[in-house]
Design an enzyme around this catalytic site. Structure first.
Site, PDB file in Angstrom:
ATOM      1  CE  LYS A   1      -4.182  -1.819   1.986  1.00 36.29           C
ATOM      2  NZ  LYS A   1      -3.686  -3.059   2.629  1.00 36.29           N
ATOM      3  NE  ARG A   2       6.098   0.266   2.808  1.00 39.05           N
ATOM      4  CZ  ARG A   2       7.110   0.174   1.975  1.00 39.05           C
ATOM      5  NH1 ARG A   2       7.722   1.259   1.552  1.00 39.05           N
ATOM      6  NH2 ARG A   2       7.538  -0.999   1.560  1.00 39.05           N
TER       7      ARG A   2
END
Ligand code: GLU
Length: 461
Positions: free
Chosen positions: A243-244
């Site tokens: 997700k980063r």
């Protein structure tokens, strides 16, 4: 007949890595006129959710990865798994193990103390002439698979070449828990067998499962599928994609304004290639995707390249289709699409749009009130310009409202006032569109319509 499958666990969204696996499995089946099966691996009841199942189905449909059979749900196949476990027990290929958790921990502790790798020591595994421990009353036994004690498991991986694992490395896998529920690796094996899967294409986080699965398949007398383990996808920083790194769920790309053909094309190039080809259709991909040219190095996710491909496909897309996709995005911003023809607006702006959302943003100026920025006005709308713009506005009231005539009038006003094009075009854009950059200003004015243009100009003149 080639039969491939995509077998996601519905514990989250369909992410980019899963979609790439699905695409490869789908394309491989299509290349061979085979069949593609969708199987939902939902046995982790704690983490599986109906929303995640829906997100997977939505993502697959959006990417148009059409399946021929399924979705099959593992939770609906429990009876079958139990039957196969019973069969293995009857055939002496699996056995009950009554070790308590404390006992197992003590076993591992002792092994570590000796400097050995912790593993099940086979104390409940039956053997000729062996006396098993006394069955404890209070323990619900697990079922363990009798892994071959020696020799090697070997397979020729489509991606990684020959992989060989010594059986000594594998202990007797638990295939059913104390409460009778089958374990993950076991369900996969029974499904691949029952669904007559010929090619298992999946992420290489499953490489360690494969020798265990092969041994169980052999015990069941099955013919082995071909395995292909595709490497993980990394972000630009070399870390596993997460997700980063921004949007990783497939439906998020839909929300963000990507076209499915752009994402498919992009995903196809993650870990696979055909020479230097970067842009190709799905049909072309299916024709090329024969299981060769799969890379064993991790692929790197590059958002700029995806944006570039999306721009390419937006430019190619039919304006009517784009309008249907962009209109709800404009309306979602609380703006009604009325007046300027959206298809014409899109035709004008699509060359420079990387996403449908950018197209929607570009189109806004046609459908809502605009307010030029005060600082920019000060900078571009100078006293020197005002008479020229006033004359232009005046003339606009009377000319034929067409791009060519508007352009000619603009040139005429420039000459009259001895100005260069940008000197006038910049403030004109600013007053009429609120922006300094637009496609050709005469085309934008034509589309906006005379009334809107005059209303917006006269405010300032
Ligand atoms: N359910 C597994 C996963 O989502 C895939 C299992 C497989 O492809 O064999 O990672």
């Amino acid at each position: 007949m080639v039969r491939t499958r995509f077998a996601p666990s519905p514990t989250g969204f369909l992410h980019v890595g899963g979609a790439r696996t699905a695409l490869f499995s789908w394309a491989y089946a299509r290349h061979h006129q085979g069949e593609f099966i969708l199987r939902i691996e939902d046995t982790d009841v704690e983490r599986s959710t109906p929303e995640a199942v829906q997100a997977i189905l939505d993502g697959m449909r959006w990417l148009d990865l059409n399946w021929d059979e399924g979705p099959f749900y593992q939770m609906q196949r429990m009876e079958r798994y139990r039957a196969v476990i019973a069969q293995l027990l009857t055939e002496g290929k699996a056995y009950h193990c009554y070790c308590s958790p404390e006992e197992l921990e003590a076993m591992r502790e002792a092994q570590r103390a000796r400097g050995d790798k912790p593993r099940y020591d086979g104390r409940w595994r039956p053997a000729a002439g062996k006396t098993l421990p006394e069955i404890p009353a209070d323990i619900k036994p697990v079922v363990r698979f009798c892994n071959p004690p020696d020799g090697e498991v070997e397979w020729n991986d489509l991606v990684k070449g020959t992989i060989r694992i010594a059986n000594a490395e594998l202990d007797d896998l638990i295939i059913a828990r104390g409460d009778g529920t089958p374990t993950y690796n076991f369900c996969v094996v029974v499904d691949d067998l029952d669904m007559r899967i010929t090619h298992v294409i999946r992420g290489d986080d499953h490489v360690n499962n494969t020798p265990r699965q092969i041994n169980i398949l052999r015990a069941l007398g099955a013919e082995l599928p071909v395995y292909g383990h595709v490497p993980m996808i990394h972000g630009a920083d070399g870390q596993k994609l997460s997700k980063r790194h921004g949007a990783v769920s497939v439906t998020q790309y839909d929300d963000d304004g990507y076209l499915p053909e752009a994402l498919n094309n992009y995903l196809a190039r993650l870990g696979w290639g055909h020479g230097d080809d970067e842009v190709f259709s799905r049909e072309q991909f299916v024709q090329w995707f024969d299981g060769s040219n799969l890379s064993s190095a991790p692929a790197q996710f590059n958002p700029e390249k995806l944006a570039w491909l999306n721009n390419h496909y937006i430019k190619q897309a039919d304006n009517a289709r784009l309008a249907a996709l962009v209109q709800p995005r404009i309306e979602a911003l609380g703006v009604q699409v009325a007046g300027a023809d959206l298809q014409a607006v899109i035709a004008l702006f699509k060359d420079r749009a990387n996403t449908l959302n950018e197209l929607a943003q570009s189109a806004l100026l046609f459908y809502q009130w605009i307010e030029p920025d005060a600082g920019l006005l000060e900078q571009h709308f100078t006293a020197e310009i005002k008479p020229a713009l006033a004359e232009f506005a005046e003339a606009c009231a009377g000319i034929e409202w067409q791009r060519e005539t508007i352009g000619a009038q603009l040139k005429h006003s420039l000459t009259q006032h001895n100005l260069k094009m940008p000197k006038l075009a910049m403030p004109l854009r600013l007053l009429v569109t609120g922006r300094l950059q637009t496609p050709s200003v005469d085309a934008v004015l034509e589309l906006l319509g005379r009334d809107t243009v005059l209303t917006r100009l006269r405010r300032w003149l």
